[in-house]
Design a protein around this motif. Sequence first.
Motif, short mmCIF file in Angstrom:
data_model
loop_
_atom_site.label_atom_id
_atom_site.label_comp_id
_atom_site.label_asym_id
_atom_site.label_seq_id
_atom_site.Cartn_x
_atom_site.Cartn_y
_atom_site.Cartn_z
N ASP A 274 0.84 -1.19 0.00
CA ASP A 274 0.00 0.00 0.00
C ASP A 274 0.88 1.25 0.00
OD1 ASP A 274 -1.92 1.93 0.26
OD2 ASP A 274 -2.47 1.43 2.33
N MET A 289 4.21 -1.10 4.82
CA MET A 289 2.95 -1.32 4.10
C MET A 289 2.96 -2.63 3.29
SD MET A 289 0.50 0.55 4.89
CE MET A 289 0.95 0.74 6.62
N GLY A 354 -8.46 0.00 1.32
CA GLY A 354 -8.87 -1.28 1.91
C GLY A 354 -10.37 -1.47 1.84
N LEU A 379 -6.87 -1.80 8.48
CA LEU A 379 -7.67 -0.81 7.76
C LEU A 379 -7.32 0.64 8.01
CD1 LEU A 379 -9.87 -1.21 5.63
CD2 LEU A 379 -11.55 -0.65 7.37
N GLY A 381 -4.95 3.75 10.24
CA GLY A 381 -3.98 4.25 11.21
C GLY A 381 -4.71 4.75 12.46
N ILE A 439 -14.03 8.33 2.40
CA ILE A 439 -13.46 8.79 3.67
C ILE A 439 -14.49 9.65 4.40
CG2 ILE A 439 -11.01 8.66 3.05
CD1 ILE A 439 -11.13 11.69 2.54
N ALA A 468 -4.92 -3.07 12.28
CA ALA A 468 -3.79 -2.21 11.90
C ALA A 468 -2.74 -2.11 13.01
CB ALA A 468 -4.30 -0.81 11.53
N1 BES Z 1 -3.21 0.25 5.26
C1 BES Z 1 -3.57 1.54 5.71
C2 BES Z 1 -3.85 1.58 7.20
C3 BES Z 1 -2.64 1.62 8.09
C4 BES Z 1 -1.87 2.76 8.18
C5 BES Z 1 -2.33 0.55 8.87
C6 BES Z 1 -0.79 2.78 9.04
C7 BES Z 1 -1.27 0.58 9.74
C8 BES Z 1 -0.48 1.69 9.82
C9 BES Z 1 -4.84 2.02 5.01
O1 BES Z 1 -4.99 1.59 3.71
C10 BES Z 1 -4.79 3.49 4.99
O2 BES Z 1 -3.93 4.03 4.35
N2 BES Z 1 -5.72 4.15 5.68
C11 BES Z 1 -5.76 5.56 5.75
C12 BES Z 1 -7.19 6.00 5.65
C13 BES Z 1 -7.35 7.48 5.50
C14 BES Z 1 -6.84 7.93 4.16
C15 BES Z 1 -8.81 7.83 5.64
C16 BES Z 1 -5.16 5.97 7.09
O3 BES Z 1 -5.41 5.31 8.10
O4 BES Z 1 -4.39 6.94 7.10
#
Ligand code: BES
Length: 540
Positions: A274, A289, A354, A379, A381, A439, A468
């Motif tokens: 990701d 990621m 995700g 999913l 952070g 979002i 996560a």
């Molecule tokens: N895979 C990430 C979530 C993630 C981030 C897990 C850091 C562990 C550590 C997910 O796809 C993501 O990027 N989520 C974003 C969502 C936001 C853009 C609304 C996030 O959590 O920043």
Amino acid sequence: MEIKSTPANPLRSRKGCLVIGSHERQQGTETLSALDGAGNGELERILRRSGFRPEIGKTLHIHSSIGGASDSVLVVGCGGDGDGIGPADFRRICAAAARALKGAGVQSAAWCLSEIEVDGLDAAARTCVAIEELDIADYRYEHTLAKTRRRYSTIKRIDIHVPSGAKRGRIDEGIATGQAIAAGRTLARDLGNLPGNICTPEYLATTARDLAKRHPKVHARILDEARIERLKMNAFLAVARGSREAPRFVVLEYRGASASKAPIALIGKGITFDSGGISIKPAGAMDEMKFDMCGAASVIGTIEACARLSLPLNIVAIVPACENLPGGKAIKPGDIVTSMSGRTVEILNTDAEGRLILCDAITWAKSLEPEVIIDVATLTGACVVALGAHASGLFSNHQPLADALLRAGQDSGDRAWQMPLWPEYEKQLKSRFADVANIGGSKAGAVTAASFLSIFARQERWAHLDIAGTAWKSGKEKGATGRPVGLLCRYLIDRACQVRNQAPKARSEAAKGEKSGKRVVTTAAKRKSASSKHKAAKDA
Ligand code: BES
Ligand code: MN
Ligand code: ZN
């Protein structure tokens, strides 16, 4: 690691390390007292001289033989005075002992901790915990290390001593269960730890095919890009399009019950890397990621465990797998896609990918008319901010299912914590241009992500685990944890027990009771179990 039960007196084991528990009151464990007697009080003297306090998690490795038994003795602190140890403390005790064995490079050990009294755990369950913790401590990722760095030290053999009063057969069951769960967890950790250039969507597909080859009751179906297109999984495809790596939709079925029995659907997020896509992530720690497929790894690992356990259930692991990269065909902020459900989604941030691949997987899973749907995903952070590394975030539209998962988390030491799914949160996902936005603004990020998924899981008994914070560790100990394989296995083993305990005639009635929870039957749940019989009724 070879593990065997033995009814022999542990004091007669001449080789390796003798692992014994010690309570605050030192006469606490049987073997410790016996060993102290055999050595004419030498053990007691050593313990006193060393100032060892048998607190939970503390260990003392005595590198000499006592009373002619074994090469060395590992004394493991068990706290208290021999009663009132809880399952979580017992797990910490086993983990500490396993880590100490591993740290000392011990190759062979006689394990006498199954004799410790634990509230609510019989000798079989205590042995299962021991096997799991030994395997966790012994794990080492080495697929991409030079040959010379591989297998420098490993625990080779463990003899589990059958405590007095316990049946050897039950200890053997505990060993088998522990080994099955451990194999599932190890598979999940290996998949998680592999780099993105090796663990691609096709690699996950190959792993599923391989699993199916090894277990006669497991069947793998791999849908390629053309098939995914025909199924109109446009939200999933939208994410996949930014990468040259082709997506795969992996369906891994374990058939442990008759075909008429509704399956339990486990969906795992399989983003093999990701980058964030066009809404690209900052460079720091972006390597982590590669772990964004740990949900997928955990559901595949859980199938491995269930097949080894021969559970009398039908379970389907569903893995939408692709990369999230900023290629020339990548989705852009503002793009709108039509998901498989027919709902349109405005993609305001391509890093919230995700939920896009999962919403189509949930829609596809509905066609199986499953008993429940549980999705597992790294999913948000925001979930890490909320709960850290200690608990996975749990969201559900069906409280009995949530309760069962929470209990499984407690009992397996792989805890989850329930978060709200109130309608107020869903409002944050409103879009001017599509049915829903991907979002929901800066607040309650873990909840709005779950709310997004819940829209696609309406009329289903559904739960979502945001892993996560729990799926991997950062820093010095960087690596996949294999969570929540422990939780999922416990949930499924509990479910299998319920199925087994239902009298054949009463089964359908009982199943309905179970579905609606047996405990608190809400009116909504009642309506649900009545309406779930036919898909037509469901969709109405
Ligand atoms: N895979 C990430 C979530 C993630 C981030 C897990 C850091 C562990 C550590 C997910 O796809 C993501 O990027 N989520 C974003 C969502 C936001 C853009 C609304 C996030 O959590 O920043
Ligand atoms: Mn992302
Ligand atoms: Zn992601």
